[in-house]
Design a protein around this motif. Structure first.
Motif, PDB file in Angstrom:
ATOM      1  N   ARG A 129       0.261   8.545 -18.570  1.00  0.00           N
ATOM      2  CA  ARG A 129       0.573   7.007 -18.541  1.00  0.00           C
ATOM      3  C   ARG A 129       1.677   6.716 -17.469  1.00  0.00           C
ATOM      4  NH1 ARG A 129      -0.151   5.261 -24.956  1.00  0.00           N
ATOM      5  NH2 ARG A 129      -2.129   5.615 -25.122  1.00  0.00           N
ATOM      6  N   GLU A 130       2.723   7.730 -17.677  1.00  0.00           N
ATOM      7  CA  GLU A 130       3.929   7.286 -16.773  1.00  0.00           C
ATOM      8  C   GLU A 130       3.477   7.415 -15.287  1.00  0.00           C
ATOM      9  OE1 GLU A 130       6.796  10.140 -17.782  1.00  0.00           O
ATOM     10  OE2 GLU A 130       7.484   9.082 -19.603  1.00  0.00           O
ATOM     11  N   GLU A 131       2.664   8.269 -14.981  1.00  0.00           N
ATOM     12  CA  GLU A 131       1.932   8.559 -13.636  1.00  0.00           C
ATOM     13  C   GLU A 131       1.129   7.306 -13.239  1.00  0.00           C
ATOM     14  OE1 GLU A 131       1.603  10.431 -10.046  1.00  0.00           O
ATOM     15  OE2 GLU A 131       3.016  10.841 -11.632  1.00  0.00           O
ATOM     16  N   LEU A 132       0.393   6.843 -14.512  1.00  0.00           N
ATOM     17  CA  LEU A 132      -0.348   5.698 -13.824  1.00  0.00           C
ATOM     18  C   LEU A 132       0.232   4.456 -13.531  1.00  0.00           C
ATOM     19  CD1 LEU A 132      -3.601   5.703 -16.433  1.00  0.00           C
ATOM     20  CD2 LEU A 132      -3.605   6.230 -13.901  1.00  0.00           C
ATOM     21  N   ALA A 133       1.552   4.407 -14.386  1.00  0.00           N
ATOM     22  CA  ALA A 133       2.216   3.166 -14.126  1.00  0.00           C
ATOM     23  C   ALA A 133       2.995   3.239 -12.967  1.00  0.00           C
ATOM     24  CB  ALA A 133       3.390   3.276 -15.386  1.00  0.00           C
ATOM     25  N   LEU A 193       1.807   4.878 -10.447  1.00  0.00           N
ATOM     26  CA  LEU A 193       0.701   4.488  -9.123  1.00  0.00           C
ATOM     27  C   LEU A 193       0.585   3.035  -9.189  1.00  0.00           C
ATOM     28  CD1 LEU A 193      -1.840   7.336 -10.061  1.00  0.00           C
ATOM     29  CD2 LEU A 193      -0.176   7.057  -7.996  1.00  0.00           C
ATOM     30  N   ARG A 194       0.509   2.238 -10.446  1.00  0.00           N
ATOM     31  CA  ARG A 194       0.406   0.934 -10.275  1.00  0.00           C
ATOM     32  C   ARG A 194       1.421  -0.045  -9.631  1.00  0.00           C
ATOM     33  NH1 ARG A 194      -0.728   1.544 -15.913  1.00  0.00           N
ATOM     34  NH2 ARG A 194      -3.006   1.735 -16.292  1.00  0.00           N
ATOM     35  N   LEU A 195       2.679   0.720 -10.080  1.00  0.00           N
ATOM     36  CA  LEU A 195       3.736  -0.043  -9.246  1.00  0.00           C
ATOM     37  C   LEU A 195       3.828   0.209  -7.833  1.00  0.00           C
ATOM     38  CD1 LEU A 195       6.672  -1.515  -9.598  1.00  0.00           C
ATOM     39  CD2 LEU A 195       7.693   0.875  -9.863  1.00  0.00           C
ATOM     40  N   GLU A 196       3.382   1.513  -7.333  1.00  0.00           N
ATOM     41  CA  GLU A 196       3.551   1.789  -6.011  1.00  0.00           C
ATOM     42  C   GLU A 196       2.294   0.720  -5.116  1.00  0.00           C
ATOM     43  OE1 GLU A 196       2.656   5.898  -5.273  1.00  0.00           O
ATOM     44  OE2 GLU A 196       4.477   6.539  -5.875  1.00  0.00           O
ATOM     45  N   ARG A 197       1.039   0.678  -5.899  1.00  0.00           N
ATOM     46  CA  ARG A 197       0.080  -0.090  -5.365  1.00  0.00           C
ATOM     47  C   ARG A 197       0.464  -1.620  -5.582  1.00  0.00           C
ATOM     48  NH1 ARG A 197      -4.766  -2.074  -7.955  1.00  0.00           N
ATOM     49  NH2 ARG A 197      -6.489  -2.120  -6.446  1.00  0.00           N
ATOM     50  N   ALA A 198       1.216  -1.956  -6.428  1.00  0.00           N
ATOM     51  CA  ALA A 198       1.700  -3.244  -6.462  1.00  0.00           C
ATOM     52  C   ALA A 198       2.591  -3.763  -5.282  1.00  0.00           C
ATOM     53  CB  ALA A 198       2.304  -3.580  -7.921  1.00  0.00           C
ATOM     54  N   GLN A 199       3.552  -2.749  -4.985  1.00  0.00           N
ATOM     55  CA  GLN A 199       4.314  -2.769  -3.973  1.00  0.00           C
ATOM     56  C   GLN A 199       3.741  -2.621  -2.781  1.00  0.00           C
ATOM     57  OE1 GLN A 199       7.019   0.509  -4.802  1.00  0.00           O
ATOM     58  NE2 GLN A 199       8.358  -0.636  -6.302  1.00  0.00           N
ATOM     59  N   ARG A 200       2.736  -1.840  -2.385  1.00  0.00           N
ATOM     60  CA  ARG A 200       1.993  -1.894  -1.314  1.00  0.00           C
ATOM     61  C   ARG A 200       1.295  -3.472  -0.849  1.00  0.00           C
ATOM     62  NH1 ARG A 200      -0.854   4.059  -0.910  1.00  0.00           N
ATOM     63  NH2 ARG A 200       0.996   5.136  -0.871  1.00  0.00           N
ATOM     64  N   LEU A 201       0.669  -3.647  -2.227  1.00  0.00           N
ATOM     65  CA  LEU A 201      -0.110  -4.921  -1.917  1.00  0.00           C
ATOM     66  C   LEU A 201       0.835  -6.209  -1.835  1.00  0.00           C
ATOM     67  CD1 LEU A 201      -2.776  -4.751  -4.823  1.00  0.00           C
ATOM     68  CD2 LEU A 201      -3.115  -4.596  -2.376  1.00  0.00           C
ATOM     69  N   GLU A 202       2.042  -6.065  -2.279  1.00  0.00           N
ATOM     70  CA  GLU A 202       3.124  -7.148  -2.125  1.00  0.00           C
ATOM     71  C   GLU A 202       3.359  -7.129  -0.404  1.00  0.00           C
ATOM     72  OE1 GLU A 202       7.603  -8.716  -3.701  1.00  0.00           O
ATOM     73  OE2 GLU A 202       6.531  -6.933  -4.408  1.00  0.00           O
ATOM     74  N   ALA A 203       3.556  -5.960   0.012  1.00  0.00           N
ATOM     75  CA  ALA A 203       4.028  -5.826   1.366  1.00  0.00           C
ATOM     76  C   ALA A 203       2.737  -6.345   2.326  1.00  0.00           C
ATOM     77  CB  ALA A 203       4.158  -4.179   1.737  1.00  0.00           C
ATOM     78  N   PHE A 229     -10.701   4.133  -4.384  1.00  0.00           N
ATOM     79  CA  PHE A 229     -10.183   2.784  -4.710  1.00  0.00           C
ATOM     80  C   PHE A 229      -8.738   2.538  -4.756  1.00  0.00           C
ATOM     81  CE2 PHE A 229     -13.866   2.481  -7.680  1.00  0.00           C
ATOM     82  CZ  PHE A 229     -14.598   1.568  -7.191  1.00  0.00           C
ATOM     83  N   ASP A 230      -8.205   3.891  -4.290  1.00  0.00           N
ATOM     84  CA  ASP A 230      -6.813   4.001  -3.673  1.00  0.00           C
ATOM     85  C   ASP A 230      -6.569   3.062  -2.418  1.00  0.00           C
ATOM     86  OD1 ASP A 230      -6.748   5.745  -5.850  1.00  0.00           O
ATOM     87  OD2 ASP A 230      -6.195   7.446  -4.396  1.00  0.00           O
ATOM     88  N   PRO A 231      -5.376   2.127  -2.563  1.00  0.00           N
ATOM     89  CA  PRO A 231      -4.975   1.402  -1.367  1.00  0.00           C
ATOM     90  C   PRO A 231      -4.608   2.417  -0.318  1.00  0.00           C
ATOM     91  CG  PRO A 231      -3.868   0.819  -3.502  1.00  0.00           C
ATOM     92  CD  PRO A 231      -4.606   1.920  -3.713  1.00  0.00           C
ATOM     93  N   PHE A 232      -5.151   1.632   0.751  1.00  0.00           N
ATOM     94  CA  PHE A 232      -4.823   2.422   2.326  1.00  0.00           C
ATOM     95  C   PHE A 232      -5.764   3.639   2.444  1.00  0.00           C
ATOM     96  CE2 PHE A 232      -1.109  -0.143   1.149  1.00  0.00           C
ATOM     97  CZ  PHE A 232      -1.241  -1.250   1.776  1.00  0.00           C
ATOM     98  N   PHE A 233      -6.254   4.186   1.271  1.00  0.00           N
ATOM     99  CA  PHE A 233      -7.330   5.376   1.645  1.00  0.00           C
ATOM    100  C   PHE A 233      -8.596   5.025   2.528  1.00  0.00           C
ATOM    101  CE2 PHE A 233     -10.589   8.307   0.206  1.00  0.00           C
ATOM    102  CZ  PHE A 233     -10.010   9.584   0.690  1.00  0.00           C
ATOM    103  N   THR A 234      -8.748   5.882   3.446  1.00  0.00           N
ATOM    104  CA  THR A 234      -9.995   5.642   4.198  1.00  0.00           C
ATOM    105  C   THR A 234     -10.310   6.819   4.865  1.00  0.00           C
ATOM    106  OG1 THR A 234     -11.008   4.182   6.009  1.00  0.00           O
ATOM    107  CG2 THR A 234      -8.632   4.826   6.248  1.00  0.00           C
ATOM    108  N   THR A 235     -11.742   7.120   5.004  1.00  0.00           N
ATOM    109  CA  THR A 235     -12.061   8.166   5.950  1.00  0.00           C
ATOM    110  C   THR A 235     -12.565   7.849   7.127  1.00  0.00           C
ATOM    111  OG1 THR A 235     -14.350   7.756   5.030  1.00  0.00           O
ATOM    112  CG2 THR A 235     -13.079   9.322   3.705  1.00  0.00           C
TER     113      THR A 235
END
Length: 585
Positions: free
Chosen positions: A313-317, A319-329, A501-507
């Motif tokens: 759960r901490e890892e999910l939190a 990752l959510r925080l990092e994702r939110a920060q990326r989306l905010e940027a 579904f990870d932000p900024f992940f692309t092939t």
């Protein structure tokens, strides 16, 4: 260095329950081994002490009998004229017999083999006992002192007895007969029974292995030779006393067996204890230990599971925080770009407005300007969408028929697919009404079509399929609208599908994608209380399923459509945690 430390930390966390489990099992194994050894040692000491005590008691009993036999033999030797069945001498025999409770009878056999004196007189039968082993041993060998025979059946009373005898010599050393003490084996059985032995046994044997007496009594084994069994086979040749574990040759029960050879006597005393009984306390201890260790292991596993769940759960939190920060940027960056693009579009729109009066007589030019206007409108919607991300605008959910939204967006979808890719749609006959944000829904479908197109560089078909589905859950049956966007492209490997579904992940190659399309689709669908799933195999194409809760039945579509045509709007529902439908589980 930090990466190496993280790897070691994760490795230790992975093997920690195994290490703890092995430690518990090792401690339990040591304790079971220690307690088992202690229980065996205690049983061996117990049986050794018991056989020692019993040996002393039996030795004193035999010595007492022998002293009386010597006294009787001495009296007869010193009185050669003593008549047979002399009453005075018989009374003396009875007095001696009274002091020997373990002796059934005392009698004297003359040189002719017939009984001359007997405590059973006058019931003594007139029979020759010259064939008895104990008689022949003394007659043939004057050096034999006290002789102990195996169990014999009395010819006078028909009961088992053990003979203990001594030779009677005349004054010149000639054979004058023997004096015999008939010891009753049942006496030993009764005496041994007074000693509480549980399921134990006490045995009296000759040194050649012949069984003289046993408690508890067993007539079938009386007189049987056990010379081929331990301790007679080998143990007694090394030591006159000891303890060993083995199977009883009499009853076949595994026992701890103590034995002792009496000094200067041809007798071996044995005592046994049932192995099952003496180890029962250890088995109880082992059972309690195993149950305790099992409970401890289960508790440790539960704690480890809770710990891992908490870390997950901490890892999910995180990752959510990092994702939110990326989306905010992204939002801040998109806001600046959208503002600049909006300014450019206003300039272009102003230019179109200036050009329109100049080409009123040219229909082809007016058509081009109309297309520019339509593109500007679509571009303006995209700019507004970018600004909504930048300003963190709440999604406005309204009731729409998804069939209608897809049909409206079909021209844009066809254009997005490109000239080599065909877009087909399969819509439901009934209305598929869900609470969605119209622009974000259509944008999500466009994103999926663009991804499908990129997966088919040489062209193909993109299928958009709308279905009504039911799902059994804990709160009963729920109804959903499934939108399947499928292609027959290259597909995805499992590791790619798990990170899609990870932000900024692309092939895709640099410059051909930024990896935010599927992430935006996931955010939008979750805001609508739905789910997104990807089904894909390499070289077998991909299916993306959007599952949105069905809000109303088909009979409500007319009210929704009339409300939109009348310029009204259904009550909005903002996508906030407090009022969001949580049917997606």
């Amino acid at each position: 260095m930090q990466i190496w430390f993280e790897i070691r930390r994760q490795l230790f966390q992975s093997i920690r329950p195994i290490i703890l489990g092995l430690c518990i099992i090792s401690l339990l194994s040591y304790e079971l081994w220690r307690s088992h050894s202690a229980a065996r040692v205690e049983a061996e000491n117990t049986v050794f002490n018991l056989v020692h005590v019993m040996s002393e008691q039996i030795a004193r009993t035999i010595q007492s009998i022998d002293l009386n036999l010597q006294g009787i033999a001495g009296e007869i030797s010193s009185n050669p004229s003593l008549a047979d069945n002399d009453s005075t001498f018989r009374n003396e025999l009875h007095k001696r017999l009274a002091t020997l409770p373990y002796v059934r009878a005392l009698f004297v056999i003359g040189a002719d083999g017939y009984i001359s004196h007997d405590t059973d007189y006058p019931s003594t039968p007139r029979v020759s006992l010259a064939d008895r082993e104990y008689y022949r041993v003394h007659k043939l060998d004057a050096s034999v002192q006290m002789h102990i025979s195996g169990p014999l059946k009395s010819r006078s009373v028909g009961v088992w007895f053990i003979s203990m005898s001594r030779r009677i010599n005349a004054a010149n050393g000639d054979f004058r007969g023997i004096v015999v003490a008939a010891v009753e084996p049942l006496y030993f059985e009764r005496f041994y029974r007074q000693l509480w032995m549980g399921d134990g046994t006490i045995l009296l044997l000759l040194e050649d292995g012949t069984l003289l007496a046993r408690s508890p009594e067993d007539d079938r084994a009386m007189g049987t030779s056990f010379a081929a069994a331990e301790p007679f086979r080998s143990l007694l040749t090394r030591d006159s006393h000891g303890v060993y574990w083995g199977e009883s040759p009499i009853d076949g029960i595994h026992r701890v067996i103590g034995y002792q050879h009496l000094d200067s006597l041809p007798v071996v005393v044995m005592m046994t204890l049932n192995e099952t009984e003496v180890m029962s306390a250890w088995r109880t201890h082992a059972t309690v230990g195993i149950i305790g260790a099992t409970i401890l292991l289960l508790l440790l596993l539960a704690l480890e599971w809770l710990s891992r769940r908490s870390r997950y759960r901490e890892e999910l939190a995180r990752l959510r925080l990092e994702r939110a920060q990326r989306l905010e940027a992204i939002g801040r960056f998109a806001g600046g770009i959208a503002h600049d693009i909006g300014n450019l579009m206003r300039i272009v729109r102003s230019g179109v407005s200036v050009l329109r009066p100049m080409v009123t007589d040219r229909r082809d030019a007016l058509g081009v300007l109309d297309e520019i206007d339509q593109s500007l409108v679509a571009g303006r919607e995209m700019v507004n969408q970018l600004l909504s991300h930048a300003w963190n605008t709440e999604t406005r959910l309204e009731a729409f028929d998804l069939n209608q939204l897809i049909s409206e967006a079909l021209p844009i979808l066809t254009q997005a697919a490109g000239p080599l890719t065909k877009v087909t749609t399969t819509l439901t006959e009934d209305a598929a009404i869900c609470l969605v944000d119209k622009k974000q829904f259509q944008s999500a479908i466009v994103n999926l079509v663009l991804n499908a197109r990129d997966a088919m560089p040489f062209g193909g078909t993109v299928c958009i399929d709308v279905r009504i589905a039911q799902e059994d859950g804990g709160n009963g049956v729920s109804r959903w609208v499934d939108i399947h966007v499928s292609d027959d492209g290259a597909g995805m490997a499992d590791d790619v599908r798990h990170r899609a579904f990870d932000p900024f992940f692309t092939t895709k190659e640099p410059g051909l994608g930024n990896g935010v399309g599927l992430s935006q689709v996931l955010d939008f669908v979750r805001q609508c209380s739905g789910r997104v799933e990807i089904f894909s195999k390499e070289n077998r194409g991909t299916v993306v399923r959007l599952r949105l809760p069905l809000e109303m039945g088909a009979d409500a579509l007319v009210d929704v459509s009339n409300s939109h045509r009348a310029g009204g709007m259904n009550p909005e529902r903002k996508s906030t945690p407090q009022n969001r439908d949580n049917r997606h589980g």
